[in-house]
Scaffold this active site. Structure first.
Site, short mmCIF file in Angstrom:
data_model
loop_
_atom_site.label_atom_id
_atom_site.label_comp_id
_atom_site.label_asym_id
_atom_site.label_seq_id
_atom_site.Cartn_x
_atom_site.Cartn_y
_atom_site.Cartn_z
N HIS A 1 -1.29 0.00 -9.94
CA HIS A 1 -2.01 -0.91 -9.03
C HIS A 1 -2.51 -2.16 -9.78
O HIS A 1 -3.70 -2.46 -9.77
CB HIS A 1 -3.18 -0.20 -8.32
CG HIS A 1 -3.60 -0.89 -7.06
ND1 HIS A 1 -4.00 -0.21 -5.94
CD2 HIS A 1 -3.66 -2.21 -6.73
CE1 HIS A 1 -4.31 -1.09 -4.98
NE2 HIS A 1 -4.11 -2.32 -5.45
N ARG B 1 0.86 -1.18 0.00
CA ARG B 1 0.00 0.00 0.00
C ARG B 1 0.90 1.23 0.00
O ARG B 1 1.95 1.24 0.67
CB ARG B 1 -0.92 0.03 1.23
CG ARG B 1 -2.11 -0.90 1.16
CD ARG B 1 -3.13 -0.46 0.10
NE ARG B 1 -4.31 -1.30 0.05
CZ ARG B 1 -4.51 -2.29 -0.83
NH1 ARG B 1 -3.59 -2.60 -1.73
NH2 ARG B 1 -5.64 -2.98 -0.83
N1 LIG Z 1 -0.98 -4.19 -5.30
C1 LIG Z 1 -1.89 -5.13 -5.39
O1 LIG Z 1 -2.34 -5.44 -6.48
C2 LIG Z 1 -2.34 -5.84 -4.15
C3 LIG Z 1 -3.17 -6.97 -4.28
C4 LIG Z 1 -3.55 -7.64 -3.13
C5 LIG Z 1 -3.12 -7.22 -1.87
N2 LIG Z 1 -2.30 -6.13 -1.78
C6 LIG Z 1 -1.80 -5.70 -0.46
O2 LIG Z 1 -1.04 -6.76 0.14
C7 LIG Z 1 -1.31 -6.73 1.54
C8 LIG Z 1 -0.93 -8.07 2.17
O3 LIG Z 1 -1.88 -9.06 1.79
P1 LIG Z 1 -1.87 -10.50 2.48
O4 LIG Z 1 -3.03 -11.24 1.91
O5 LIG Z 1 -0.53 -11.12 2.41
O6 LIG Z 1 -2.17 -10.08 4.00
P2 LIG Z 1 -2.02 -10.97 5.31
O7 LIG Z 1 -2.12 -12.42 4.96
O8 LIG Z 1 -2.93 -10.40 6.31
O9 LIG Z 1 -0.49 -10.73 5.75
C9 LIG Z 1 -0.07 -9.54 6.31
C10 LIG Z 1 1.34 -9.73 6.85
O10 LIG Z 1 1.79 -8.48 7.36
C11 LIG Z 1 2.23 -8.68 8.70
N3 LIG Z 1 1.99 -7.48 9.50
C12 LIG Z 1 0.82 -6.82 9.70
N4 LIG Z 1 1.00 -5.78 10.54
C13 LIG Z 1 2.31 -5.80 10.89
C14 LIG Z 1 3.09 -5.00 11.72
N5 LIG Z 1 2.58 -3.95 12.39
N6 LIG Z 1 4.40 -5.31 11.85
C15 LIG Z 1 4.94 -6.36 11.19
N7 LIG Z 1 4.24 -7.17 10.38
C16 LIG Z 1 2.93 -6.88 10.23
C17 LIG Z 1 1.43 -9.83 9.22
O11 LIG Z 1 2.06 -10.38 10.36
P3 LIG Z 1 1.46 -11.69 11.08
O12 LIG Z 1 1.76 -12.82 10.11
O13 LIG Z 1 2.23 -11.79 12.32
O14 LIG Z 1 -0.01 -11.45 11.26
C18 LIG Z 1 1.40 -10.73 7.99
O15 LIG Z 1 2.58 -11.49 7.91
C19 LIG Z 1 -2.80 -6.39 1.60
O16 LIG Z 1 -3.17 -5.89 2.86
C20 LIG Z 1 -2.92 -5.35 0.52
O17 LIG Z 1 -2.69 -4.08 1.07
C21 LIG Z 1 -1.92 -5.43 -2.90
#
Ligand SMILES: NC(=O)c1ccc[n+]([C@@H]2O[C@H](COP(=O)([O-])OP(=O)(O)OC[C@H]3O[C@@H](n4cnc5c(N)ncnc54)[C@H](OP(=O)(O)O)[C@@H]3O)[C@@H](O)[C@H]2O)c1
Length: 311
Positions: free
Chosen positions: A274, A226
């Protein structure tokens, strides 16, 4: 019993999702009425994406769950009117697409592809052969569905992958860290750092001037997470000093990125609109159907958002 499923995502998503959702409901054996309009008190489940018609969830008194179409939930998780459980999207197609995008952009920088592709001017530049992946450290910030899969894909290519998450993870082939010390360790080793964190109060401006300064000189930042994860002014300053060698950015504080934004014209910034990955209707519809089946069977829902943590 028939459940009413309100499709509350923006209008232009309906054509892509209607048929896959109906198919997935039938295949899952759910007796569902999929509608775009319904009396709020009749709605059992809501398929949601920001930008649709629903902002106030209070009239939806029977709502059993909101099923978000996208992985990121920063636009809904702070909505105080939502008290029903919120599930985010975890979709194999979305993950696969992100793995491809991240791998492609990491390999571009690892192999120094620009030097050769952009230099087709008749000058034979005796350059250096790129190092092997095994001699390159990648930092993966965020080790969830997407960061974990991308980190593993890069590790399979022999990159030395260090990852960082809120909780200490154990992922085969990755050196996983947590906490402030863990972040310092990852940043100080990462020649290419990939941001796959959600946007929350705790992650906004995570890559500020001090953290950017911890990276090895000339490091590359790849951000498909993001936009607000990065302090834009600090990044621009670090690009200008050479502390950051290049930034490949797919997400921005303001989208579309305004035409006057300095990222567009910066020679060391790659802007992509994006498109790193997106939810794929066919596989995502099966995830939504499975969650409705679970809801009706009294089983725990998949991919529930921790509203206190914000993701
Ligand atoms: N550009 C694009 O096209 C696109 C598409 C899809 C998603 N995204 C982005 O990708 C992000 C991640 O998606 P995801 O499905 O992988 O999410 P997810 O499964 O919820 O994983 C988030 C990761 O971030 C870690 N995290 C969260 N808060 C943190 C903090 N304060 N300090 C350290 N680590 C932290 C979490 O730690 P824990 O494992 O300990 O919970 C987890 O490992 C989405 O939220 C979205 O913003 C972008």
């Amino acid at each position: 019993m028939t459940v009413t499923v309100l499709f509350a995502a923006p209008e232009d998503n309906w054509d892509a999702y209607e048929a896959p959702l109906r198919t997935a409901f039938a295949e899952t054996g759910i007796d569902a009425r999929l509608v775009r309009d319904a009396a709020p008190e009749a709605v059992d489940y809501m398929v949601y994406a920001p930008g649709g018609t629903v902002q106030d969830f209070r009239p939806y008194t029977r709502l059993k769950a909101v099923l978000n179409l996208w992985a990121g939930v920063e636009n809904i998780v702070t909505n105080d009117t939502l008290t029903a459980p919120l599930a985010r999207m975890v979709d194999e197609g979305l993950t696969e697409g992100m793995v491809e995008w991240v791998t492609g952009h990491v390999l571009r920088h690892h192999l120094g592809m620009d030097r050769h592709i952009l230099g087709q001017d008749g000058i034979w530049r005796s350059g250096t052969v790129p190092p092997l992946a095994r001699d390159r450290t990648i930092g993966m910030l965020g080790l969830g569905e997407l960061g974990g899969a991308c980190g593993q894909a890069l590790a399979r290519l022999n990159f030395n992958v260090m990852g960082w998450a809120r909780s200490r993870k154990s992922i085969a082939g990755l050196d996983c860290r947590a906490g402030a010390d863990g972040l310092d360790a990852v940043l100080s080793a990462a020649e290419i750092v990939v941001l796959l964190l959600p946007l929350t109060d705790a992650t906004e401006n995570l890559m500020d001037a001090a953290r950017i300064a911890r990276l090895p000189a000339g490091a590359v930042i790849v951000n498909p997470g993001r936009g607000p994860l990065i302090d834009d002014a600090a990044l621009l300053a670090a690009l200008d000093t050479g502390q950051v060698g290049h930034a490949t950015l797919d997400v921005f504080r303001e989208e579309p990125l305004p035409p006057a934004h300095p990222f567009w014209a910066h020679p060391k910034v790659t802007v992509t609109p994006h498109i790193a990955s997106e939810t794929r209707p066919k596989s995502a519809a099966r995830v939504i159907a499975e969650n409705i089946r679970r809801g009706e069977a009294g089983e725990p829902l998949l991919h529930l958002v921790d509203t206190a943590a914000g993701y």
